[in-house]
Design a protein around this motif. Structure first.
Motif, PDB file in Angstrom:
ATOM      1  N   SER A  87      -3.844  15.887  -1.560  1.00  0.00           N
ATOM      2  CA  SER A  87      -5.055  15.064  -1.676  1.00  0.00           C
ATOM      3  C   SER A  87      -6.310  15.774  -1.214  1.00  0.00           C
ATOM      4  N   SER A 128       0.852  -1.193   0.000  1.00  0.00           N
ATOM      5  CA  SER A 128       0.000   0.000   0.000  1.00  0.00           C
ATOM      6  C   SER A 128       0.887   1.242   0.000  1.00  0.00           C
ATOM      7  N   GLY A 129       0.274   2.353  -0.398  1.00  0.00           N
ATOM      8  CA  GLY A 129       0.999   3.614  -0.372  1.00  0.00           C
ATOM      9  C   GLY A 129       1.310   4.036   1.054  1.00  0.00           C
ATOM     10  N   PHE A 130       0.367   3.749   1.949  1.00  0.00           N
ATOM     11  CA  PHE A 130       0.605   4.106   3.350  1.00  0.00           C
ATOM     12  C   PHE A 130       1.867   3.404   3.838  1.00  0.00           C
ATOM     13  N   ALA A 189       0.967  10.271  -5.161  1.00  0.00           N
ATOM     14  CA  ALA A 189      -0.291   9.508  -5.100  1.00  0.00           C
ATOM     15  C   ALA A 189      -1.373  10.032  -6.045  1.00  0.00           C
ATOM     16  N   HIS A 190      -1.615  11.347  -6.029  1.00  0.00           N
ATOM     17  CA  HIS A 190      -2.752  11.883  -6.799  1.00  0.00           C
ATOM     18  C   HIS A 190      -2.335  12.437  -8.162  1.00  0.00           C
ATOM     19  N   GLY A 218      -1.485  -0.972  -3.891  1.00  0.00           N
ATOM     20  CA  GLY A 218      -0.045  -1.062  -3.683  1.00  0.00           C
ATOM     21  C   GLY A 218       0.622   0.259  -4.040  1.00  0.00           C
ATOM     22  N   ASP A 253       5.591  12.291  -2.870  1.00  0.00           N
ATOM     23  CA  ASP A 253       4.457  11.373  -2.889  1.00  0.00           C
ATOM     24  C   ASP A 253       3.571  11.787  -4.061  1.00  0.00           C
ATOM     25  N   GLU A 310       3.865  16.156  -1.090  1.00  0.00           N
ATOM     26  CA  GLU A 310       3.000  15.515  -2.082  1.00  0.00           C
ATOM     27  C   GLU A 310       3.089  16.364  -3.336  1.00  0.00           C
ATOM     28  N   HIS A 333       0.441  13.765   3.808  1.00  0.00           N
ATOM     29  CA  HIS A 333      -0.428  12.640   4.178  1.00  0.00           C
ATOM     30  C   HIS A 333      -0.021  11.996   5.512  1.00  0.00           C
ATOM     31  N   THR A 370       1.550   5.639  -5.996  1.00  0.00           N
ATOM     32  CA  THR A 370       0.597   4.677  -5.445  1.00  0.00           C
ATOM     33  C   THR A 370      -0.196   4.066  -6.599  1.00  0.00           C
TER      34      THR A 370
HETATM   35  C1  PLP Z   1      -1.211  11.541  -0.623  1.00  0.00           C
HETATM   36  C2  PLP Z   1      -1.405  10.118  -0.276  1.00  0.00           C
HETATM   37  N1  PLP Z   1      -0.334   9.372  -0.006  1.00  0.00           N
HETATM   38  C3  PLP Z   1      -0.442   8.075   0.329  1.00  0.00           C
HETATM   39  C4  PLP Z   1      -1.675   7.473   0.417  1.00  0.00           C
HETATM   40  C5  PLP Z   1      -1.758   6.042   0.823  1.00  0.00           C
HETATM   41  O1  PLP Z   1      -1.882   5.237  -0.296  1.00  0.00           O
HETATM   42  P1  PLP Z   1      -2.660   3.855  -0.221  1.00  0.00           P
HETATM   43  O2  PLP Z   1      -4.109   4.187  -0.283  1.00  0.00           O
HETATM   44  O3  PLP Z   1      -2.165   3.081  -1.375  1.00  0.00           O
HETATM   45  O4  PLP Z   1      -2.309   3.222   1.082  1.00  0.00           O
HETATM   46  C6  PLP Z   1      -2.826   8.203   0.127  1.00  0.00           C
HETATM   47  C7  PLP Z   1      -4.150   7.548   0.170  1.00  0.00           C
HETATM   48  O5  PLP Z   1      -5.061   7.933   0.799  1.00  0.00           O
HETATM   49  C8  PLP Z   1      -2.688   9.576  -0.212  1.00  0.00           C
HETATM   50  O6  PLP Z   1      -3.760  10.339  -0.466  1.00  0.00           O
END
Ligand code: PLP
Length: 385
Positions: free
Chosen positions: A178, A102-104, A205-206, A242, A203, A174, A128, A233
């Protein structure tokens, strides 16, 4: 035999805490999805896409397993993980890529592991939760910088050096926030990282899949630099789950040897790796998805202008209301009209900045967006917001 706990007080503190949350308009519960999607991160509508489904069927047919059966360092290292990582490194232009579940976990793992105790980690204050938690597990000093203020990052580094800081600074941002839908000043941040012999962690992610050439993200211009780590992500625009951490080979090797969440966890599903491989191919083959999303963003920008509201110009659009109860009322009114729009409250966002978070995806078309924007205008007026 296990005895039931007869002490009626053993759950009381949890109930009290939940009641307190409710009293502050912050209690959450899980709900069924309903209504047109204006809330997911499935920006390119790949989560239910037929092409990815077919790739998964083909993967099952060639024997790719559902479960990895172990951690990457033991029996869980599947050829599908390795293929994905090689393709991701080539696609994102990095020396290496590591696939996390996961991204987390990816953000947590790299921030908990890579900075040394003589180092400084500077986090954008709106970063995040996974980066905050990762930084709370680091032995390095941690500092928060005012949101999107590159000078605040540099000031933190200068103050730390003045205090005798001897290690390296890690700047963490980021690329597209988000909850605010705004972009980081990445050019300034990389310049600061370079000036101070530091690292930049982005990051994406978005932004992954949405921005940059072939959807390679907003930090695509820094690909391959040996002081840049990009986290892509896979659960948002890529429609899977993932995260791919793209980084110099030596740092990937270090994580494989030292990162506890990487070492002591069952590897991600090899089938999910197959889905991500296909999603990366879609990014390259189907630029029209990004183009359609861009057109929706333009339509929303125009529509919000007519409502007298400022637009972010990205697929993430907050409508800041402030009060959490009013925010949830507005979200519920829009949900009742068939639009899946969620309210976001503290602690996810700062006190006094509760908001509707509207996201645009290819799951909602131009007509649905036009209707949603008029409903939004009507509900904001009706509630006096
Ligand atoms: C900016 C950001 N980083 C990381 C994550 C975590 O990613 P994941 O949902 O794959 O755990 C999120 C998800 O909410 C996010 O918005």
């Amino acid at each position: 035999m296990l005895q039931r706990n007869d002490d009626p007080g053993h759950l009381t503190r949890y109930e009290t805490s939940l009641r307190r949350l409710a009293g502050r308009g912050r209690h959450r519960s899980l709900s069924q999805n309903a209504g047109i999607d204006f809330s997911s991160n499935d920006y390119l509508a790949l989560a239910g896409d037929a092409r990815i489904g077919e790739a998964l069927q083909a993967a099952v047919a060639r024997g790719v397993p559902i479960g990895a059966g172990g951690s990457r360092l033991l029996r869980g290292n599947d050829p599908e993980h390795l293929a994905l990582e090689a393709e991701a490194a080539a696609f994102f232009g990095s020396q290496a890529a590591l696939y996390f579940g996961s991204g987390f976990m990816a953000n947590y793992a790299l921030l908990a592991c890579l900075p040394h105790n003589a180092d400084l980690v500077v986090l954008d204050e709106l970063i995040h939760a996974s980066c905050h938690d990762g930084a709370s597990a680091t032995r390095a000093r941690v500092s928060l910088a005012t949101h999107n203020d590159a000078n605040a990052f540099e000031d933190a580094i200068i103050a730390w050096r003045r205090d005798g800081g001897t290690g390296r600074p890690w700047l963490v941002a980021e690329s597209l926030y988000s909850m605010d839908g705004d972009r980081a000043p990445l050019n300034d941040l990389i310049a600061i990282a370079n000036r101070h012999d530091g690292f930049l962690v982005v990051d994406e992610a978005h932004a992954t899949g949405v921005f940059g050439p072939d959807g390679r993200g907003l930090a695509a211009g820094f690909e391959g630099l040996d002081n840049v780590i990009a986290v892509h992500t896979c659960g948002k625009a890529l429609g899977a789950s993932g995260a791919l951490v793209c980084l110099p080979s030596v740092l990937a090797d270090y994580l494989v040897n030292r990162s506890r969440p990487f070492i002591y966890a069952t590897a991600p599903s090899p089938l999910m790796a197959s889905a991500v491989r296909e999603a990366l191919r879609v990014l390259r083959d189907e630029p029209e998805r990004r183009d359609r999303l861009k057109r929706l963003v333009t339509q929303m920008t125009d529509g919000l202008g007519e409502l007298g509201r400022e637009a972010t110009g990205t697929q993430i659009q907050p409508i800041v209301i402030g009060d959490p109860t009013a925010t949830m009322q507005c979200a519920e009114a829009l949900q009742a009209r068939g639009y899946d729009i969620r309210g976001i409250r503290p602690p996810t966002v700062a006190e006094g900045t509760s908001r509707l978070r509207i996201s645009l995806t290819l799951n909602a078309d131009e007509a649905a967006l036009a209707d949603m924007l008029s409903a939004l205008g009507e509900e904001l007026d009706r509630l006096g917001l």
